[in-house]
Design a protein around this motif. Structure first.
Motif, PDB file in Angstrom:
ATOM      1  N   ARG A 227       0.820  -1.219   0.000  1.00  8.22           N
ATOM      2  CA  ARG A 227       0.000   0.000   0.000  1.00  8.22           C
ATOM      3  C   ARG A 227       0.852   1.268   0.000  1.00  8.22           C
ATOM      4  O   ARG A 227       0.429   2.309  -0.511  1.00  8.22           O
ATOM      5  CB  ARG A 227      -0.962   0.008   1.183  1.00  8.22           C
ATOM      6  N   THR A 228       2.074   1.179   0.553  1.00  7.73           N
ATOM      7  CA  THR A 228       2.932   2.371   0.554  1.00  7.73           C
ATOM      8  C   THR A 228       3.361   2.750  -0.858  1.00  7.73           C
ATOM      9  O   THR A 228       3.483   3.931  -1.181  1.00  7.73           O
ATOM     10  CB  THR A 228       4.180   2.145   1.426  1.00  7.73           C
ATOM     11  N   ILE A 229       3.602   1.738  -1.712  1.00 10.95           N
ATOM     12  CA  ILE A 229       3.988   2.025  -3.096  1.00 10.95           C
ATOM     13  C   ILE A 229       2.842   2.723  -3.820  1.00 10.95           C
ATOM     14  O   ILE A 229       3.049   3.713  -4.540  1.00 10.95           O
ATOM     15  CB  ILE A 229       4.392   0.727  -3.823  1.00 10.95           C
ATOM     16  N   ILE A 230       1.644   2.225  -3.617  1.00 12.08           N
ATOM     17  CA  ILE A 230       0.468   2.820  -4.257  1.00 12.08           C
ATOM     18  C   ILE A 230       0.236   4.241  -3.741  1.00 12.08           C
ATOM     19  O   ILE A 230      -0.068   5.162  -4.514  1.00 12.08           O
ATOM     20  CB  ILE A 230      -0.775   1.944  -4.021  1.00 12.08           C
ATOM     21  N   ALA A 231       0.400   4.459  -2.441  1.00 15.68           N
ATOM     22  CA  ALA A 231       0.178   5.793  -1.859  1.00 15.68           C
ATOM     23  C   ALA A 231       1.214   6.807  -2.325  1.00 15.68           C
ATOM     24  O   ALA A 231       0.942   8.010  -2.390  1.00 15.68           O
ATOM     25  CB  ALA A 231       0.189   5.700  -0.333  1.00 15.68           C
ATOM     26  N   THR A 232       2.417   6.329  -2.655  1.00 18.49           N
ATOM     27  CA  THR A 232       3.494   7.219  -3.091  1.00 18.49           C
ATOM     28  C   THR A 232       3.163   7.922  -4.403  1.00 18.49           C
ATOM     29  O   THR A 232       3.479   9.103  -4.595  1.00 18.49           O
ATOM     30  CB  THR A 232       4.804   6.432  -3.268  1.00 18.49           C
ATOM     31  N   ILE A 233       2.516   7.208  -5.317  1.00 18.17           N
ATOM     32  CA  ILE A 233       2.314   7.714  -6.675  1.00 18.17           C
ATOM     33  C   ILE A 233       1.486   8.999  -6.714  1.00 18.17           C
ATOM     34  O   ILE A 233       1.913   9.986  -7.331  1.00 18.17           O
ATOM     35  CB  ILE A 233       1.714   6.604  -7.566  1.00 18.17           C
ATOM     36  N   PRO A 234       0.310   9.062  -6.061  1.00 17.31           N
ATOM     37  CA  PRO A 234      -0.428  10.336  -6.073  1.00 17.31           C
ATOM     38  C   PRO A 234       0.336  11.468  -5.397  1.00 17.31           C
ATOM     39  O   PRO A 234       0.225  12.625  -5.814  1.00 17.31           O
ATOM     40  CB  PRO A 234      -1.717  10.007  -5.300  1.00 17.31           C
ATOM     41  N   ALA A 235       1.114  11.145  -4.351  1.00 12.93           N
ATOM     42  CA  ALA A 235       1.891  12.178  -3.665  1.00 12.93           C
ATOM     43  C   ALA A 235       2.951  12.769  -4.587  1.00 12.93           C
ATOM     44  O   ALA A 235       3.159  13.988  -4.634  1.00 12.93           O
ATOM     45  CB  ALA A 235       2.543  11.597  -2.412  1.00 12.93           C
ATOM     46  N   GLN A 236       3.617  11.910  -5.354  1.00 16.50           N
ATOM     47  CA  GLN A 236       4.623  12.392  -6.302  1.00 16.50           C
ATOM     48  C   GLN A 236       3.974  13.168  -7.451  1.00 16.50           C
ATOM     49  O   GLN A 236       4.496  14.196  -7.891  1.00 16.50           O
ATOM     50  CB  GLN A 236       5.432  11.212  -6.838  1.00 16.50           C
ATOM     51  N   LEU A 237       2.846  12.674  -7.938  1.00 21.59           N
ATOM     52  CA  LEU A 237       2.128  13.376  -9.007  1.00 21.59           C
ATOM     53  C   LEU A 237       1.664  14.758  -8.547  1.00 21.59           C
ATOM     54  O   LEU A 237       1.748  15.732  -9.299  1.00 21.59           O
ATOM     55  CB  LEU A 237       0.913  12.558  -9.455  1.00 21.59           C
ATOM     56  N   PHE A 238       1.195  14.822  -7.310  1.00 25.87           N
ATOM     57  CA  PHE A 238       0.730  16.099  -6.761  1.00 25.87           C
ATOM     58  C   PHE A 238       1.868  17.110  -6.753  1.00 25.87           C
ATOM     59  O   PHE A 238       1.710  18.265  -7.185  1.00 25.87           O
ATOM     60  CB  PHE A 238       0.177  15.900  -5.353  1.00 25.87           C
ATOM     61  N   ALA A 239       3.036  16.685  -6.266  1.00 31.24           N
ATOM     62  CA  ALA A 239       4.202  17.578  -6.243  1.00 31.24           C
ATOM     63  C   ALA A 239       4.572  18.023  -7.659  1.00 31.24           C
ATOM     64  O   ALA A 239       4.881  19.201  -7.899  1.00 31.24           O
ATOM     65  CB  ALA A 239       5.386  16.875  -5.582  1.00 31.24           C
ATOM     66  N   TYR A 240       4.524  17.095  -8.594  1.00 33.44           N
ATOM     67  CA  TYR A 240       4.862  17.408  -9.990  1.00 33.44           C
ATOM     68  C   TYR A 240       3.924  18.465 -10.573  1.00 33.44           C
ATOM     69  O   TYR A 240       4.376  19.476 -11.127  1.00 33.44           O
ATOM     70  CB  TYR A 240       4.806  16.126 -10.823  1.00 33.44           C
ATOM     71  N   TYR A 241       2.636  18.234 -10.424  1.00 30.52           N
ATOM     72  CA  TYR A 241       1.669  19.160 -11.026  1.00 30.52           C
ATOM     73  C   TYR A 241       1.664  20.529 -10.336  1.00 30.52           C
ATOM     74  O   TYR A 241       1.450  21.552 -10.984  1.00 30.52           O
ATOM     75  CB  TYR A 241       0.276  18.552 -11.024  1.00 30.52           C
ATOM     76  N   VAL A 242       1.906  20.548  -9.034  1.00 26.22           N
ATOM     77  CA  VAL A 242       2.020  21.832  -8.330  1.00 26.22           C
ATOM     78  C   VAL A 242       3.225  22.607  -8.864  1.00 26.22           C
ATOM     79  O   VAL A 242       3.145  23.811  -9.127  1.00 26.22           O
ATOM     80  CB  VAL A 242       2.139  21.626  -6.809  1.00 26.22           C
ATOM     81  N   ALA A 243       4.353  21.904  -9.027  1.00 24.47           N
ATOM     82  CA  ALA A 243       5.565  22.554  -9.530  1.00 24.47           C
ATOM     83  C   ALA A 243       5.355  23.115 -10.936  1.00 24.47           C
ATOM     84  O   ALA A 243       5.776  24.233 -11.243  1.00 24.47           O
ATOM     85  CB  ALA A 243       6.727  21.562  -9.522  1.00 24.47           C
ATOM     86  N   VAL A 244       4.699  22.341 -11.792  1.00 25.39           N
ATOM     87  CA  VAL A 244       4.413  22.801 -13.165  1.00 25.39           C
ATOM     88  C   VAL A 244       3.523  24.039 -13.121  1.00 25.39           C
ATOM     89  O   VAL A 244       3.764  25.018 -13.847  1.00 25.39           O
ATOM     90  CB  VAL A 244       3.740  21.676 -13.978  1.00 25.39           C
TER      91      VAL A 244
END
Length: 263
Positions: A227-244
């Protein structure tokens, strides 16, 4: 065990050398073939995750989590982990690519949320048990590539200080992947809501947060071991889209280097 994506991280390399000086065997987990750490360790595992182009590691991070799970599974079977439980973990790992594909379907939804929250300059990330390290990863990625102040804390310790940060100007990203302690995580959300804090929750239990969280990012129900691997993906995507959204260079964040080769 020594983990380094580049295999050149100096403080990690020095820890490896110190361990060897004291007579310990060392095992390296690296993504860079023939790197210094992989050469100097007594044994090792290559991640074979492919080249990380951006400075902020993403796939190398999730790859390391998966490899550590495999090591834990191996050692567990040598000790007290049952055959049936071991089979469940193996099945969860084999199904992980499909679960990741399902999670990535939320990318557009995450992007929409990121556009709404990119204006904020402070974030709190909360997770319990094995999701606290993922809260650390989410906060780190947001800091690294969007230059937003973000702090991660164990959700169970929220009242021991971080609760003072909660206000309408400081959104909270909450990880809620464990059914066993779901009531405790809901209690955290209620505490935040009572203080007019905005809540972004990453969870497979979306219905439990209806009317409570401001934003819900649903993820698949998976075995607790992954579940930690799955939870990581939205967190990383969120950071990416905020930065963009903020106009930041996500591949080459300021002041950061791909490998930290000096102390």
């Amino acid at each position: 065990f020594v983990l380094s994506q580049s295999g050149e991280t100096l403080d990690t390399l020095e820890a490896l050398r110190e361990a060897q000086r004291k007579g310990f065997k060392t095992l390296a987990i690296t993504n860079a073939i023939a790197s210094t750490i992989s050469r100097e360790s007594d044994g090792g595992l290559y991640q074979y995750a492919g080249k990380e182009v951006g400075v902020a590691s993403t796939k190398a991070f999730t790859s390391q989590v998966a490899i550590c799970l495999l090591i834990a599974l191996y050692i567990g079977r040598m000790r007290d982990l049952s055959f049936s439980e071991g089979k469940k973990i193996v099945a969860a790992l084999k199904h992980l690519p499909e679960d990741i594909k399902e999670t990535l379907k939320q990318a557009k939804h995450v992007e929409e949320i990121a556009k709404k929250y990119a204006k904020y300059n402070d974030f709190l990330f909360l997770g319990r048990l094995d999701e606290f390290p993922i809260a650390l990863e989410g906060a780190l990625k947001l800091k690294e590539i969007s230059y937003i102040h973000a702090e991660a804390y164990p959700a169970g310790e929220m009242k021991h200080g971080p609760i003072a940060l909660i206000c309408p100007e400081c959104p909270t990203v909450l990880f809620a992947g464990s059914e066993e302690i779901l009531p405790k995580i809901i209690s955290n959300a209620q505490e935040i809501k009572a203080r007019k804090g905005k809540i972004i929750v990453i969870t497979p239990f979306a219905e439990a947060f209806e009317g409570l969280a401001d934003e819900i990012i649903p993820v698949p129900h998976v075995h607790e071991s992954v579940r930690t691997i799955i939870a990581t993906i939205p967190a990383q995507l969120f950071a990416y889209y905020v930065a963009v959204e903020r106009g930041c260079d996500v591949d080459k964040p300021r002041n950061l280097a791909k490998a930290v080769t000096v102390e």
